[in-house]
Design an enzyme around this catalytic site. Structure first.
Site, short mmCIF file in Angstrom:
data_model
loop_
_atom_site.label_atom_id
_atom_site.label_comp_id
_atom_site.label_asym_id
_atom_site.label_seq_id
_atom_site.Cartn_x
_atom_site.Cartn_y
_atom_site.Cartn_z
N THR A 51 63.42 48.18 47.04
CA THR A 51 62.46 47.62 47.99
C THR A 51 63.13 47.24 49.30
OG1 THR A 51 61.20 45.59 48.37
CG2 THR A 51 62.84 45.46 46.67
N ASP A 52 62.34 47.24 50.37
CA ASP A 52 62.89 46.79 51.66
C ASP A 52 63.22 45.29 51.64
OD1 ASP A 52 60.30 45.75 51.70
OD2 ASP A 52 59.76 46.59 53.65
N GLU A 53 62.71 44.58 50.62
CA GLU A 53 62.94 43.13 50.58
C GLU A 53 64.42 42.78 50.40
OE1 GLU A 53 60.14 40.70 48.48
OE2 GLU A 53 58.60 42.25 48.61
N LYS A 55 66.93 42.70 42.83
CA LYS A 55 66.80 44.11 43.21
C LYS A 55 68.05 44.56 43.98
CE LYS A 55 63.74 46.50 42.66
NZ LYS A 55 63.42 47.39 41.50
N TYR A 77 63.72 37.42 43.20
CA TYR A 77 63.27 38.82 43.00
C TYR A 77 64.12 39.76 43.85
CZ TYR A 77 60.67 43.08 44.09
OH TYR A 77 60.33 44.39 44.32
P1 NAD Z 1 54.55 46.28 38.45
O1 NAD Z 1 54.91 44.85 38.22
O2 NAD Z 1 53.13 46.66 38.73
O3 NAD Z 1 55.03 47.17 37.19
C1 NAD Z 1 56.24 46.96 36.55
C2 NAD Z 1 56.20 47.74 35.22
O4 NAD Z 1 57.48 47.57 34.58
C3 NAD Z 1 55.15 47.23 34.24
O5 NAD Z 1 54.45 48.33 33.67
C4 NAD Z 1 55.95 46.51 33.17
O6 NAD Z 1 55.35 46.54 31.89
C5 NAD Z 1 57.25 47.29 33.20
N1 NAD Z 1 58.39 46.52 32.69
C6 NAD Z 1 58.77 45.26 33.04
N2 NAD Z 1 59.86 44.89 32.35
C7 NAD Z 1 60.21 45.94 31.58
C8 NAD Z 1 61.27 46.17 30.66
N3 NAD Z 1 62.18 45.23 30.40
N4 NAD Z 1 61.34 47.38 30.05
C9 NAD Z 1 60.41 48.34 30.29
N5 NAD Z 1 59.38 48.16 31.15
C10 NAD Z 1 59.28 46.98 31.79
O7 NAD Z 1 55.50 46.76 39.63
P2 NAD Z 1 55.24 47.82 40.81
O8 NAD Z 1 54.59 47.13 41.93
O9 NAD Z 1 54.64 49.02 40.22
O10 NAD Z 1 56.74 48.12 41.25
C11 NAD Z 1 57.48 49.16 40.61
C12 NAD Z 1 58.88 49.20 41.21
O11 NAD Z 1 58.79 49.43 42.62
C13 NAD Z 1 59.65 47.89 41.06
O12 NAD Z 1 60.98 48.20 40.76
C14 NAD Z 1 59.53 47.23 42.42
O13 NAD Z 1 60.66 46.43 42.68
C15 NAD Z 1 59.48 48.42 43.33
N6 NAD Z 1 58.77 48.25 44.60
C16 NAD Z 1 57.50 47.73 44.61
C17 NAD Z 1 56.82 47.62 45.83
C18 NAD Z 1 55.40 47.11 45.89
O14 NAD Z 1 54.86 46.93 46.98
N7 NAD Z 1 54.73 46.88 44.77
C19 NAD Z 1 57.44 48.02 47.02
C20 NAD Z 1 58.74 48.55 46.96
C21 NAD Z 1 59.38 48.66 45.74
P1 TYD Z 2 53.04 39.93 48.10
O1 TYD Z 2 51.88 40.82 47.84
O2 TYD Z 2 53.42 38.92 47.08
O3 TYD Z 2 54.26 40.89 48.45
P2 TYD Z 2 55.75 40.52 49.02
O4 TYD Z 2 55.94 39.06 49.03
O5 TYD Z 2 56.60 41.18 48.01
O6 TYD Z 2 55.79 41.13 50.38
O7 TYD Z 2 52.79 39.16 49.46
C1 TYD Z 2 52.57 39.87 50.67
C2 TYD Z 2 52.47 38.84 51.79
O8 TYD Z 2 51.32 38.03 51.58
C3 TYD Z 2 53.65 37.88 51.83
O9 TYD Z 2 53.93 37.55 53.19
C4 TYD Z 2 53.14 36.64 51.10
C5 TYD Z 2 51.66 36.64 51.45
N1 TYD Z 2 50.74 36.08 50.45
C6 TYD Z 2 49.79 35.14 50.84
O10 TYD Z 2 49.70 34.76 52.02
N2 TYD Z 2 48.94 34.66 49.88
C7 TYD Z 2 49.02 35.04 48.57
O11 TYD Z 2 48.21 34.52 47.73
C8 TYD Z 2 50.00 36.02 48.20
C9 TYD Z 2 50.12 36.47 46.77
C10 TYD Z 2 50.83 36.52 49.17
#
Ligand code: NAD
Ligand code: TYD
Length: 335
Positions: free
Chosen positions: A123-125, A152, A148
């Protein structure tokens, strides 16, 4: 080619599996997922009977299970993670167990099985906050702010170390905030849409001027496939679509599309360590792999809103379980 996808029942992993089975007829997928609160097999209903797809329930920390699941697979794409910043503030421990130690187990299994490509979805985070107008590049120093993003970042560094030390053919991807169907409603975009559907307040942290850079999940999936097929091992690739919005701006835009009043906006206490701005430079993947995002933000946002409006059963099942307790604890109000 057969890919072991880990975390494929979550938001991005499930969209990725559906995307690959649709776009690549010669690829098979084994999905290893623990089905934590965020994992949901309903995300995969459309392809659950596809002969090119197989599901294994289990933990990425289980070496023997990962090892046996890898038989016949040439690649691993690791999506499995604890992914929500607010939960990492409540309880960081599981983030280290899953995101750091789980990644290490996968790396060890990848070594043992002479895997041809290991892709770590990051992630960019990991870059922390970037103020002003700058953009994160792949060489921006890592400065994570939450447990988190720190977990990562640790996993990214471990992955790259396995390439340098053991020659593992590994690549790290760092994407910006994803949006689209099947996102667990703890995240900002679905949380806002679901609350607006029910005429409930939408909680905006702090002053709402924090900036996130949005990409449709399918554009993220196409970038990952480009990286799997053409990316250079030992490299990091940023992925983004240049859609920066302040949270407050995004809230007002969604309210406008859904034809609801801005009175639903509710400013709530800020998140500790809240990163002010993320903004990604994805010129490396664009120039080197000729990838580009295809989905214009407004079009993707409209489709996404419609998806949540049309999938009430999916939503109702989630908000009746563990999530109800989480939401009421976190926001001190009924869901
Ligand atoms: P999510 O939380 O929706 O899904 C995570 C999945 O991982 C779930 O299906 C969960 O059951 C599984 N999981 C958790 N622990 C596990 C374990 N110990 N063994 C096997 N499976 C396990 O997450 P997401 O939003 O789909 O993100 C997926 C990946 O992409 C993550 O690594 C996250 O850091 C990365 N990512 C997410 C975003 C975003 O905006 N959501 C952006 C950039 C990167
Ligand atoms: P989020 O979806 O948790 O993603 P990330 O923190 O990984 O970027 O949050 C996106 C943005 O929205 C972040 O700046 C936090 C803000 N946020 C709120 O303002 N209210 C909320 O209830 C949540 C969950 C997030």
């Amino acid at each position: 080619m057969k890919i072991l996808v880990t975390g494929g029942a979550g938001f991005i992993g499930s969209n990725f599996i559906k995307y690959v089975l649709r776009e690549y007829q010669d690829i098979e997928i084994k999905n290893l997922d623990l089905l934590t609160y965020a994992g949901n097999l309903k995300n995969l209903i459309e392809i659950q009977n596809d002969p090119r797809y197989e599901f294994v329930k289990g933990d990425i920390n289980n070496f023997d299970l990962v090892d046996s699941s890898l038989k016949e697979c040439q690649s691993i794409i690791n999506f499995a993670a604890e992914s929500h910043v607010d939960r990492s503030i409540e309880n960081p421990n599981i983030f280290i167990t899953t995101n750091v130690l789980g990644t290490q187990t996968l790396l060890n299994c990848a070594m043992k099985n002479s895997i041809e490509r290991y892709i770590q979805i990051s992630t960019d985070e990991v870059y922390g906050s970037i103020e002003g107008k700058g953009l994160f590049t792949e060489s921006t120093i890592l400065s994570p702010s939450s447990p988190y993003s720190a977990s990562k970042a640790a996993a990214d560094l471990l992955t790259l170390s396995y390439h340098k030390t053991f020659n593992l053919p590994a690549i790290v991807t760092r994407c910006s905030n994803n949006y689209g169907p099947n996102q667990f409603p703890e995240k900002l975009m679905p949380l806002m849409i679901l609350n607006i559907i029910k005429d409930k307040k939408i909680p905006i942290y702090g002053d709402g001027l924090h900036v996130r850079d949005w990409i449709h999940v399918e554009d993220h999936c196409s970038a990952i496939m480009n990286i799997l097929l053409k990316g250079r091992v030992g490299n990091v690739y940023n992925i983004g679509a240049n859609n920066e919005f302040k949270n407050l701006e995004l809230a007002k835009l969604i309210l406008k599309i859904m034809n609801k009043s801005e009175n639903l906006i509710d400013f709530v206490p800020d998140r500790p360590g809240h990163d002010r701005r993320y903004a990604i430079d994805s010129s490396k993947i664009k120039n080197e792999l000729k990838w580009k995002p295809k989905i214009p933000f407004i079009e993707g946002l409209n489709q996404t809103i419609k998806w949540y409006q049309n999938n009430q059963d999916w939503i109702n099942e989630i908000i009746s379980g563990e999530y109800k307790e989480y939401y009421e604890r976190r926001y001190k109000t009924k869901i």
